[in-house]
Design an enzyme around this catalytic site. Structure first.
Site, PDB file in Angstrom:
ATOM      1  N   LYS A   3       0.819  -1.217   0.000  1.00 36.54           N
ATOM      2  CA  LYS A   3       0.000   0.000   0.000  1.00 36.54           C
ATOM      3  C   LYS A   3       0.850   1.262   0.000  1.00 36.54           C
ATOM      4  O   LYS A   3       0.478   2.262  -0.607  1.00 36.54           O
ATOM      5  CB  LYS A   3      -0.965  -0.003   1.179  1.00 36.54           C
ATOM      6  N   THR A   4       1.998   1.223   0.696  1.00 36.09           N
ATOM      7  CA  THR A   4       2.871   2.411   0.726  1.00 36.09           C
ATOM      8  C   THR A   4       3.374   2.728  -0.675  1.00 36.09           C
ATOM      9  O   THR A   4       3.455   3.888  -1.079  1.00 36.09           O
ATOM     10  CB  THR A   4       4.062   2.176   1.678  1.00 36.09           C
ATOM     11  N   ASP A  14      -3.646   7.611   4.860  1.00 35.21           N
ATOM     12  CA  ASP A  14      -3.151   6.259   5.124  1.00 35.21           C
ATOM     13  C   ASP A  14      -3.766   5.744   6.428  1.00 35.21           C
ATOM     14  O   ASP A  14      -4.132   6.531   7.297  1.00 35.21           O
ATOM     15  CB  ASP A  14      -1.621   6.306   5.235  1.00 35.21           C
ATOM     16  N   GLU A  15      -3.865   4.432   6.574  1.00 38.12           N
ATOM     17  CA  GLU A  15      -4.384   3.790   7.804  1.00 38.12           C
ATOM     18  C   GLU A  15      -5.731   4.398   8.215  1.00 38.12           C
ATOM     19  O   GLU A  15      -5.964   4.742   9.372  1.00 38.12           O
ATOM     20  CB  GLU A  15      -3.373   3.931   8.956  1.00 38.12           C
ATOM     21  N   GLN A  39      -6.945  -4.625  10.392  1.00 35.80           N
ATOM     22  CA  GLN A  39      -5.866  -4.097  11.229  1.00 35.80           C
ATOM     23  C   GLN A  39      -6.317  -2.885  12.039  1.00 35.80           C
ATOM     24  O   GLN A  39      -5.502  -2.068  12.456  1.00 35.80           O
ATOM     25  CB  GLN A  39      -4.651  -3.739  10.377  1.00 35.80           C
ATOM     26  N   ARG A  83       3.174  -9.582  11.027  1.00 33.78           N
ATOM     27  CA  ARG A  83       4.453  -8.859  11.072  1.00 33.78           C
ATOM     28  C   ARG A  83       5.589  -9.775  10.611  1.00 33.78           C
ATOM     29  O   ARG A  83       6.670  -9.304  10.265  1.00 33.78           O
ATOM     30  CB  ARG A  83       4.779  -8.378  12.494  1.00 33.78           C
TER      31      ARG A  83
END
Length: 778
Positions: A33-34, A225-226, A256, A614
């Site tokens: 996504k980044t 973002d997020e 998340q 992670r």
């Protein structure tokens, strides 16, 4: 530009190429996504959108820096500098400084951290003569914070009978009064806390339509973002800014969403399509980070949640090893297992410490891990502990620097007015505080006119106050022409802070001096870096804002080879080749405080999903059968989350506990029919009672008394005791507590036989073999 876009997969390429309109990108863990956000911004600029018209909001400064660096490589450093990119708090602090006068604040307002806020609330509670056991400053601050993030101002609070009644029922009827005093004192000090940066931005955009229109026209393209982690206050700001052009792109993953405890509202992402017209939905479902076993195991976990968006995360990566599950007897043994595994992996596969992360639900769990790592000489770093900027000596220096920028800052003034000691004691400060409240002025303003106000102070005390005021004004004059490093270096020498610590001479004092030196190094590094920023000169105000909005993870450069220890909440957004999720026990993870409703339990499950994803290559899930809690050893059951993972993705290093049954506190032997045959009868059923012991032993129907052994022989033949007669010097053995070791020497015979063993962890120990449970390895 086209070459970079062609490197994207089809799902990633679509949101990058859409220029106008509202869109939501549902991005699974590790789906790039980044990269999508970065290339979307670069592509907008390539399409002719001015960098000044793009606003990109992130949740960490580190994420913003990394994105800006990537964009710089594509569009050039000069253009990238013009982007409005940063955290919600940093971007809105920048807006508030430009528009502060409209809210009655100075443009150089101070940003209070949680310590500053707690100290101020503690002072207010003391002045109001309230019971600190009932009105605990940290709890009051948490309450006020939740009000602000829900846009409940002081006025809204007192207009809401339900809120006041709830506080009264909690035996805290004065919460509203404390809230009002706190807001007034912050305003008088020219200070905002973190929550104010959002609340005041909402106030600014609501009460001043001209300001809203100004920033709507400036931010024609907005990226968030997020988005699943936004709270109600952040949601409303984004909604207001994007309403005019509706060119908004939000990226997030409902799986998340783990910050409900601090106000994040998962409904912001679930209901995004209802807030804007013609929303385009894109899904990034290919995971590039983790092995197939980890990705598919995580999918089986999150499938147990009912509240979620539709997506199926997949990966083309190899299967990788299965997720390893380990059961330990105690939490100390759990720590030893984790440390031993890291040690073995380093030795066998030449891995670096930085490739490992230990994640836990609560900070308190770090102790057992730290103990075990230290014994193995494995370097580690704890994230989320005491931040560098929270250390007393650093706060003291920053207190002086805050006074230079904003002399109305009462929290900073109270901290440094008599440190180092200059003869202005607590009694004098209290008199100054009373006068400041009476005249509705800051304490510093009262000090400036100390000769004109009758506070019944001695001439000597007045002189010391005047000297202090003169010193601060002298610093302010220097600040007008010099950069942050020159001023900070001058301040620490002129105030006597360095001399005070040099007089200490203890190792603690030396460590504090080194911390101040490190602070100065950091300021120097900052001022040098600001030379590259357009319109910046490395001034003190720029540095102080950077510090006020910094977090522990933001300052991590990733060049320190240490095992990372942190809570799962802090690990979000990070990745490691090997991850240990420790403390996988019921009432710990999921937390006992987060299982009263389905929504709470689902958030805990999302938290586990974050922990598992992670890991890039290998994940370990560990739990203990017993753990100390409040000084008592308690039995623990494995977390339900382990059972929720499909078994084909798991490898149990220790046999799993099967056939779970409730551990009743009642002895089951008390139920059922009475077996009278076990009773020793006082009278024989028939015949004459025997009179001698031999007669009793010869009676078939009478009770039989067995011949007793000598005590030493009885002990040596205890049922289940391991046979140690075959042990020899030089053998490698395994002990359930001390781990692997080599027998150096054997001595004694029978029940008194002893072994001197050199264990890998713990060194040489002499064990009494009749009690030691040893297994021979080789």
């Amino acid at each position: 530009m086209e070459a970079l876009i062609n490197q994207l997969n089809e799902a990633q390429r679509a949101p990058v190429l859409q220029k106008d309109g509202a869109m939501i990108v549902i991005a699974g863990a590790g789906s790039g996504k980044t990269r999508v956000l970065t290339l979307r911004i670069a592509y907008l600029m390539h399409q002719g959108v001015d960098a000044f018209n793009i606003l990109s909001l992130t949740f960490t400064n580190k994420a913003a820096r990394e994105m800006k660096e990537r964009i710089s490589k594509i569009v050039g450093h000069t253009e990238a500098k013009n982007l409005w990119m940063g955290t919600f708090h940093s971007v809105f602090a920048k807006i508030l400084r430009s528009e502060a006068d409209k809210l009655g604040y100075p443009s150089n307002f101070t940003i209070y951290d949680s310590q500053d806020s707690q100290r101020l609330i503690g002072q207010i509670i003391k002045e109001m003569q309230l019971d600190r056991d009932i009105y605990k400053p940290n709890q009051v601050l948490s309450r006020i914070s939740s009000y602000k993030n829900s846009l409940i101002t002081v006025k809204a609070y007192f207009n809401n009978p339900e809120l006041m009644e709830a506080d009264a029922m909690a035996k805290k009827p004065r919460i509203g009064d404390i809230y009002q005093h706190y807001v007034e004192r912050c305003f008088k000090s020219g200070a905002m806390d973190f929550d104010d940066l959002l609340l005041k931005t909402n106030e600014l955009l609501t009460l001043h339509p001209d300001v809203l229109l100004k920033y709507q026209n400036r931010f024609r393209y907005i990226l968030v973002d997020e988005y699943q982690d936004t709270n109600h206050s952040q949601y409303l700001i984004v909604k207001a800014l994007s309403d005019r052009f509706q060119n908004i792109c939000v990226v997030g993953d409902d799986a998340q969403s783990i910050y409900a405890f601090r106000g994040a509202n998962i409904n912001n992402i679930l209901n995004f399509q209802k807030d804007y017209k013609g929303v385009q939905t894109y899904r990034l479902e290919q995971n590039y980070r983790s092995s197939r076993n980890i990705v598919e195991a995580a999918n089986t976990i999150i499938d147990h949640n009912k509240t979620k968006l539709d997506k199926v995360v997949w990966t083309a990566n190899p299967d990788g090893p299965k997720i390893k599950v380990h059961r330990s007897i105690t939490d100390a043994e759990e720590g030893r297992f984790v440390a031993s595994t890291i040690f073995e992996q380093k030795m066998l596969h030449q891995k670096m410490n930085g490739e490992f992360a230990i994640l836990y639900r609560t900070n308190a769990q770090s102790r057992a891990m730290e103990d075990a790592l230290r014994k193995r000489d494995i370097p580690y770093r704890i994230y989320g502990g005491l931040s560098f900027y929270q250390r007393k000596e650093i706060k003291d220096v920053l207190g002086y620097l805050r006074m230079v920028i904003n002399p109305k800052d009462e929290e900073a003034l109270v901290r440094i007015i008599n440190f180092p000691t200059r003869g202005i004691g607590n009694t004098t400060v209290e008199k100054l505080n009373i006068a400041a409240n009476h005249y509705k002025r800051s304490i510093f303003e009262v000090m400036e006119h100390i000769d004109k106000i009758d506070l019944k102070l001695t001439a000597g005390t007045k002189n010391k106050i005047n000297d202090f005021v003169t010193m601060i004004k002298n610093f302010q004059v220097i600040n007008e022409t010099q950069d942050a490093y020159y001023l900070a270096d001058y301040v620490v020498k002129k105030t006597g802070l360095v001399q005070e610590l040099k007089k200490d001479g203890t190792p603690e004092g030396i460590a504090k001096l080194e911390n101040i030196e490190e602070l100065l190094n950091g300021i120097k590094d900052f001022t040098e870096g600001q030379k590259e920023v357009d319109g910046a000169r490395g001034a003190l105000a720029e540095f102080m804002e950077d510090v006020a909005l910094a977090t522990d993870l933001d300052n991590d450069k990733g060049d320190d080879d240490r095992v990372a220890l942190m809570t799962i909440h802090l690990a979000k957004g990070l990745e490691f080749p090997t991850v240990f999720c420790v403390g996988m026990e019921e009432d710990l993870f999921p937390s006992a405080m987060s299982m009263s409703t389905r929504s709470e339990l689902e958030e805990e499950r999302r938290l586990f999903y974050v922990a598992l994803t992670r890991a890039e290559h290998q994940a370990y899930l560990t739990y203990a059968q017993s753990r100390y809690r409040w000084g008592k050893l308690t039995d623990c059951d494995p977390s339900r989350f382990i059972e929720e993972i499909a078994p084909q993705y798991l490898e149990f290093l220790t046999p799993p506990e099967t056939n779970y049954r409730y551990k009743s506190g009642i002895n089951s032997d008390i139920f059922g029919d009475v077996d009278k045959s076990k009773f020793r009868q006082t009278k024989p059923v028939s015949g004459t009672p025997p009179k001698t012991l031999s007669e009793i032993n010869n009676k078939e129907e009478g009770p039989q008394i067995r011949k007793l052994k000598e005590l030493s022989k009885a002990i040596s033949s205890t049922k289940g005791q391991a046979d140690t007669s075959g042990l020899e010097q030089g053998q490698v053995v395994m002990h359930e507590r001390f781990g692997k070791g080599k027998i150096l020497n054997l001595e004694g015979v029978g029940a008194d036989r002893k072994a001197e063993i050199h264990f890998e962890v713990g060194g040489i120990k002499k064990l009494l073999l009749r009690f030691a449970k040893l297994n021979v390895i080789s």
